[in-house]
Design a protein around this motif. Sequence first.
Motif, PDB file in Angstrom:
ATOM      1  N   ARG A   1      36.587  45.572  54.645  1.00  0.00           N
ATOM      2  CA  ARG A   1      35.790  44.401  54.257  1.00  0.00           C
ATOM      3  C   ARG A   1      36.374  43.136  54.880  1.00  0.00           C
ATOM      4  O   ARG A   1      35.636  42.258  55.326  1.00  0.00           O
ATOM      5  N   LEU A   2      37.705  43.053  54.918  1.00  0.00           N
ATOM      6  CA  LEU A   2      38.348  41.895  55.560  1.00  0.00           C
ATOM      7  C   LEU A   2      38.073  41.908  57.061  1.00  0.00           C
ATOM      8  O   LEU A   2      37.810  40.862  57.666  1.00  0.00           O
ATOM      9  N   VAL A   3      38.146  43.113  57.656  1.00  0.00           N
ATOM     10  CA  VAL A   3      37.836  43.249  59.085  1.00  0.00           C
ATOM     11  C   VAL A   3      36.425  42.759  59.358  1.00  0.00           C
ATOM     12  O   VAL A   3      36.171  42.047  60.348  1.00  0.00           O
ATOM     13  N   ASN A   4      35.501  43.112  58.500  1.00  0.00           N
ATOM     14  CA  ASN A   4      34.099  42.728  58.690  1.00  0.00           C
ATOM     15  C   ASN A   4      33.896  41.230  58.525  1.00  0.00           C
ATOM     16  O   ASN A   4      33.094  40.625  59.234  1.00  0.00           O
ATOM     17  N   TRP A   5      34.617  40.615  57.606  1.00  0.00           N
ATOM     18  CA  TRP A   5      34.521  39.159  57.438  1.00  0.00           C
ATOM     19  C   TRP A   5      34.895  38.457  58.742  1.00  0.00           C
ATOM     20  O   TRP A   5      34.240  37.501  59.152  1.00  0.00           O
ATOM     21  N   ILE A   6      35.967  38.932  59.371  1.00  0.00           N
ATOM     22  CA  ILE A   6      36.403  38.314  60.621  1.00  0.00           C
ATOM     23  C   ILE A   6      35.375  38.578  61.719  1.00  0.00           C
ATOM     24  O   ILE A   6      35.037  37.683  62.512  1.00  0.00           O
ATOM     25  N   ALA A   7      34.860  39.825  61.779  1.00  0.00           N
ATOM     26  CA  ALA A   7      33.887  40.182  62.817  1.00  0.00           C
ATOM     27  C   ALA A   7      32.636  39.322  62.727  1.00  0.00           C
ATOM     28  O   ALA A   7      32.086  38.892  63.744  1.00  0.00           O
TER      29      ALA A   7
ATOM     30  N   ASN B   1      38.800  31.253  58.353  1.00  0.00           N
ATOM     31  CA  ASN B   1      39.095  30.080  59.186  1.00  0.00           C
ATOM     32  C   ASN B   1      40.594  29.995  59.487  1.00  0.00           C
ATOM     33  O   ASN B   1      41.002  29.648  60.611  1.00  0.00           O
ATOM     34  N   TRP B   2      41.411  30.336  58.495  1.00  0.00           N
ATOM     35  CA  TRP B   2      42.868  30.316  58.689  1.00  0.00           C
ATOM     36  C   TRP B   2      43.292  31.365  59.716  1.00  0.00           C
ATOM     37  O   TRP B   2      44.134  31.119  60.572  1.00  0.00           O
ATOM     38  N   VAL B   3      42.694  32.563  59.635  1.00  0.00           N
ATOM     39  CA  VAL B   3      42.982  33.639  60.593  1.00  0.00           C
ATOM     40  C   VAL B   3      42.591  33.214  61.999  1.00  0.00           C
ATOM     41  O   VAL B   3      43.332  33.432  62.970  1.00  0.00           O
ATOM     42  N   GLN B   4      41.436  32.572  62.123  1.00  0.00           N
ATOM     43  CA  GLN B   4      40.975  32.132  63.440  1.00  0.00           C
ATOM     44  C   GLN B   4      41.958  31.146  64.062  1.00  0.00           C
ATOM     45  O   GLN B   4      42.265  31.217  65.262  1.00  0.00           O
ATOM     46  N   GLN B   5      42.467  30.230  63.260  1.00  0.00           N
ATOM     47  CA  GLN B   5      43.336  29.179  63.780  1.00  0.00           C
ATOM     48  C   GLN B   5      44.764  29.661  64.027  1.00  0.00           C
ATOM     49  O   GLN B   5      45.411  29.232  64.986  1.00  0.00           O
TER      50      GLN B   5
ATOM     51  N   LYS C   1      43.099  32.412  67.574  1.00  0.00           N
ATOM     52  CA  LYS C   1      43.218  31.272  68.487  1.00  0.00           C
ATOM     53  C   LYS C   1      42.263  31.382  69.673  1.00  0.00           C
ATOM     54  O   LYS C   1      42.655  31.223  70.835  1.00  0.00           O
ATOM     55  N   GLY C   2      41.011  31.699  69.377  1.00  0.00           N
ATOM     56  CA  GLY C   2      39.997  31.772  70.412  1.00  0.00           C
ATOM     57  C   GLY C   2      39.824  33.146  71.042  1.00  0.00           C
ATOM     58  O   GLY C   2      38.875  33.368  71.808  1.00  0.00           O
ATOM     59  N   THR C   3      40.729  34.084  70.742  1.00  0.00           N
ATOM     60  CA  THR C   3      40.609  35.444  71.283  1.00  0.00           C
ATOM     61  C   THR C   3      39.510  36.197  70.551  1.00  0.00           C
ATOM     62  O   THR C   3      39.357  36.079  69.331  1.00  0.00           O
ATOM     63  N   ASP C   4      38.722  36.985  71.283  1.00  0.00           N
ATOM     64  CA  ASP C   4      37.681  37.793  70.659  1.00  0.00           C
ATOM     65  C   ASP C   4      38.341  38.820  69.741  1.00  0.00           C
ATOM     66  O   ASP C   4      39.296  39.501  70.128  1.00  0.00           O
TER      67      ASP C   4
END
Length: 235
Positions: free
Chosen positions: A8-14, A23-27, A31-34
């Motif tokens: 479920r966490l994987v899907n949230w990021i996807a 948003n915290w994981v992205q930053q 960091k812009g990586t697919d």
Amino acid sequence: MNKAMVGRLVNWIAEQKNTIWVNWVQQNYLKGTDWKDYTPSANSNWVWRRICRVKQELLPGYTNRQWDMQGKEFSTAGCYEWLKGSNPKVPWARLIWNGWVVPKHQFLGWLFAHGALRTNDRVVQFGMDIDDSCFLCAQATEGANHLFFECAYSKQRTGTKMQVGVQAAVVWGAMYHIWHERNKCRVEGVITRTGKCSEQIIEDVKARIRGQDFQHMPKAQINWLRQKNLYVMVA
């Protein structure tokens, strides 16, 4: 199931869900990586590395960023079924996994069905230098088939024809207690008399029957249990 929950966490990021955590994981991590191509560094938090390992397992279930499980949206239950796959049902499933059999007896039966009991013949195959004879009869090599169906100790048990559920409860109960006696004999060097062991099997089966729903049970089946002296009135 644990992987499905992490999924479920994987899907949230996807799906780039708009949450503080994503948003915290992205930053801090992506960091812009697919997300599909992302690989965590060796010094990343072990929880994060676990999430990334599950992501790798789930990648075949995604088309672009969308979970593609038979056109359904992501769900923990759906992910669990997807991970489990569509393995054919084994023929012994109904004998072991039914409401009549005591759970600990079911587990022993499950191990037996998979050939996973550590009987002496298997221990020798592992490279252990031991006497592989049966602890209960000392007349043959101890394998699962011998222990439960050929051993002189096991053959002293008698039975009658029963309905599938109750019959399975007695069979697996007998196997459980034979295995228990085998282990006790190995450690303590003593064997319980077969009569007392049989009494314990019947008591276990009666205890399981006591938990059944008699209000919706056909009268003919209750009469059958009475005839077998297995019907137990609940106060």
